[in-house]
Motif scaffolding. Structure first.
Motif, PDB file in Angstrom:
ATOM      1  N   ARG A   1       0.829  -1.205   0.000  1.00 12.26           N
ATOM      2  CA  ARG A   1       0.000   0.000   0.000  1.00 12.26           C
ATOM      3  C   ARG A   1       0.868   1.262   0.000  1.00 12.26           C
ATOM      4  N   LEU A   2       1.945   1.245   0.798  1.00 11.88           N
ATOM      5  CA  LEU A   2       2.850   2.393   0.846  1.00 11.88           C
ATOM      6  C   LEU A   2       3.528   2.601  -0.507  1.00 11.88           C
ATOM      7  N   ILE A   3       3.986   1.534  -1.121  1.00  8.77           N
ATOM      8  CA  ILE A   3       4.637   1.632  -2.427  1.00  8.77           C
ATOM      9  C   ILE A   3       3.691   2.226  -3.454  1.00  8.77           C
ATOM     10  N   GLU A   4       2.449   1.782  -3.445  1.00  2.84           N
ATOM     11  CA  GLU A   4       1.463   2.307  -4.393  1.00  2.84           C
ATOM     12  C   GLU A   4       1.181   3.781  -4.135  1.00  2.84           C
ATOM     13  N   GLN A   5       1.167   4.177  -2.874  1.00  2.00           N
ATOM     14  CA  GLN A   5       0.935   5.580  -2.544  1.00  2.00           C
ATOM     15  C   GLN A   5       2.102   6.473  -2.963  1.00  2.00           C
ATOM     16  N   LEU A   6       3.317   5.921  -2.915  1.00  2.00           N
ATOM     17  CA  LEU A   6       4.505   6.700  -3.239  1.00  2.00           C
ATOM     18  C   LEU A   6       4.748   6.836  -4.737  1.00  2.00           C
ATOM     19  N   GLN A   7       4.176   5.954  -5.518  1.00  2.00           N
ATOM     20  CA  GLN A   7       4.461   5.933  -6.960  1.00  2.00           C
ATOM     21  C   GLN A   7       4.275   7.283  -7.651  1.00  2.00           C
ATOM     22  N   PRO A   8       3.119   7.925  -7.564  1.00  2.00           N
ATOM     23  CA  PRO A   8       2.951   9.192  -8.298  1.00  2.00           C
ATOM     24  C   PRO A   8       3.880  10.297  -7.801  1.00  2.00           C
ATOM     25  N   HIS A   9       4.192  10.284  -6.505  1.00  2.00           N
ATOM     26  CA  HIS A   9       5.075  11.322  -5.955  1.00  2.00           C
ATOM     27  C   HIS A   9       6.510  11.119  -6.425  1.00  2.00           C
ATOM     28  N   LEU A  10       6.951   9.865  -6.468  1.00  2.00           N
ATOM     29  CA  LEU A  10       8.306   9.582  -6.931  1.00  2.00           C
ATOM     30  C   LEU A  10       8.427   9.894  -8.421  1.00  2.00           C
ATOM     31  N   LEU A  11       7.412   9.559  -9.185  1.00  6.05           N
ATOM     32  CA  LEU A  11       7.421   9.865 -10.616  1.00  6.05           C
ATOM     33  C   LEU A  11       7.481  11.371 -10.840  1.00  6.05           C
ATOM     34  N   GLN A  12       6.687  12.118 -10.082  1.00  6.62           N
ATOM     35  CA  GLN A  12       6.678  13.570 -10.250  1.00  6.62           C
ATOM     36  C   GLN A  12       8.030  14.179  -9.900  1.00  6.62           C
TER      37      GLN A  12
ATOM     38  N   SER B   1       0.204  18.108   0.577  1.00  3.91           N
ATOM     39  CA  SER B   1       0.109  18.633  -0.786  1.00  3.91           C
ATOM     40  C   SER B   1       0.875  17.724  -1.735  1.00  3.91           C
ATOM     41  N   SER B   2       0.644  17.902  -3.029  1.00  2.00           N
ATOM     42  CA  SER B   2       1.330  17.073  -4.022  1.00  2.00           C
ATOM     43  C   SER B   2       1.524  17.867  -5.300  1.00  2.00           C
ATOM     44  N   GLY B   3       2.548  17.491  -6.068  1.00  2.00           N
ATOM     45  CA  GLY B   3       2.821  18.151  -7.334  1.00  2.00           C
ATOM     46  C   GLY B   3       2.116  17.454  -8.480  1.00  2.00           C
ATOM     47  N   GLY B   4       2.276  18.028  -9.656  1.00  2.00           N
ATOM     48  CA  GLY B   4       1.662  17.446 -10.843  1.00  2.00           C
ATOM     49  C   GLY B   4       2.144  18.127 -12.099  1.00  2.00           C
ATOM     50  N   SER B   5       1.899  17.494 -13.243  1.00  2.00           N
ATOM     51  CA  SER B   5       2.340  18.018 -14.535  1.00  2.00           C
ATOM     52  C   SER B   5       1.206  17.962 -15.544  1.00  2.00           C
ATOM     53  N   MET B   6       1.279  18.827 -16.536  1.00  2.00           N
ATOM     54  CA  MET B   6       0.298  18.862 -17.605  1.00  2.00           C
ATOM     55  C   MET B   6       0.909  19.552 -18.809  1.00  2.00           C
TER      56      MET B   6
END
Length: 372
Positions: A144-155, A243-248
């Motif tokens: 569950r932790l790994i799945e939660q970290l995926q988008p943050h690590l990618l960003q 908070s979290s980052g993102g791209s577009m």
């Protein structure tokens, strides 16, 4: 992770903490780009027991990468789908594969996990996790932790890559404002524009794709403005909410149609402030197609290469293959590969990825960067 975006020196600390919290013996990160003729690897970092292992990074690409059976299978993985490392090898391969029987044994990664994550503009990330340090293997809370970290690590990886591509230096958000090759916008915690550098200001004044509307950042196209509003809402959450980052992508229509990459990064804060003009997020604007042209003459001088060697180096850095270059100059592939070996010998390297990195580090010599 947000803080590591601004300070590359903290990248390793982030990976170390992920290993400790996730209870794993190590991990490897590979950032790549598929826009060119070949897959270009921009980053490969291996961490074992909390330490960066450059020796393993070199050893893997030198001794195993070209014959690692799992490489083409990883490329076909569904975005975000976590798989076991062992599942990427057949039973027959586990008996004969050097990577499986040597590299993964030494790295304690035969019982590890792997996931591929897609980013914008052809950029992607492969995150390989070594064995769990928990008795009994991977637990549900670890997964569950790994799945939660995926988008943050990618960003984090995407923005760090964008900063390198745009040659944005400095260890703080304020330092970035001096960069001439990327647009930088500072937003306060309410989303109001605090500061911009010259490139971002020019973009906002032309109201092409992005604009300053009564002190707030807006996109001209309704669907893009909705996505921008969503990203800003995630980055500028009230104190106490993560908070979290993102791209577009932002579409520009004047002069020639193109799409800018827009990255939103929240500025970390561990305690409340009573000042309303506190920096809340940084917006980075980069044109993915605006790489400065590589001048073969200047590359030849900088690296002490012959004309053919420098033209070959520039062609490979631009995403062309040995076969492409052979056809360009009317020579055989064998002749071109001989030149490539001479080039490697002069530079003291053995991999194309090292050559490309070295050439790209000279970007802009003898040529002015294009406008954003």
């Amino acid at each position: 992770m947000n803080d590591a975006t601004f300070d590359e020196a903290r990248w390793g600390e982030v990976i170390r903490q992920i290993g400790e919290v996730g209870r794993m013996s190590g991990s490897a990160l590979t950032l790549y780009d598929t826009q060119g003729a070949d897959v270009a690897v921009f980053l490969n970092q291996v961490f074992l027991l909390g330490q960066r292992r450059k020796d393993w990074e070199h050893r893997y690409f030198t001794d195993y990468w070209a014959r690692d059976e799992r490489v083409p299978r990883v490329a076909q993985l569904e975005h975000g789908h976590l798989v076991s490392t062992g599942g990427l090898y057949t039973d027959a391969e586990k008996k004969t594969s050097p990577t499986w029987n040597e590299a993964l044994v030494a790295a304690q990664a035969q019982d590890g996990l792997c996931v591929r994550l897609d980013g914008p503009n052809g950029v992607g990330l492969v995150w390989e996790l070594c064995d769990s340090t928990e008795r009994g293997g991977w637990s549900s809370d670890q997964i569950r932790l790994i799945e939660q970290l995926q988008p943050h690590l990618l960003q984090l990886a995407i923005v760090r890559h964008a900063l390198v591509e745009a040659e944005v230096g400095g260890r703080s958000a304020t330092d970035w404002l001096a960069n001439p090759r990327a647009g930088i916008i500072h937003l306060d915690r309410r989303g109001r524009i605090m500061a911009t550098n010259d490139r971002a200001l020019d973009t906002l004044r032309r109201r092409d794709g992005l604009m300053d509307l009564e002190g707030f950042l807006h996109a001209r196209m309704p669907e893009e403005n909705a996505e921008l509003s969503r990203l800003l809402a995630l980055a500028l959450r009230r104190w106490g909410v993560r908070s979290s980052g993102g791209s577009m992508a932002i579409t520009q229509l004047s002069s020639r149609p193109r799409r800018l990459a827009l990255h939103v990064t929240p500025v970390g804060d561990d305690y409340p402030h009573f000042r309303t003009r506190r920096l809340g997020a940084v917006v980075l604007l980069v044109d993915p197609t605006s790489r400065a042209r590589l001048d073969a003459v200047h590359v030849a001088k900088a690296l002490d290469l012959t004309r053919t060697e420098s033209e070959l180096a520039v062609a490979l850095a631009a995403g062309r293959t040995v076969k492409d270059f052979a056809q360009m100059i009317g020579r055989t592939e064998a002749t071109v590969r001989w030149h490539l070996k001479q080039l490697y010998r002069k530079q003291g390297i053995s991999r194309q990825v090292d050559l490309v990195r070295r050439v790209l580090s000279l970007e802009g010599l003898g040529a002015a960067p294009r406008d954003l």
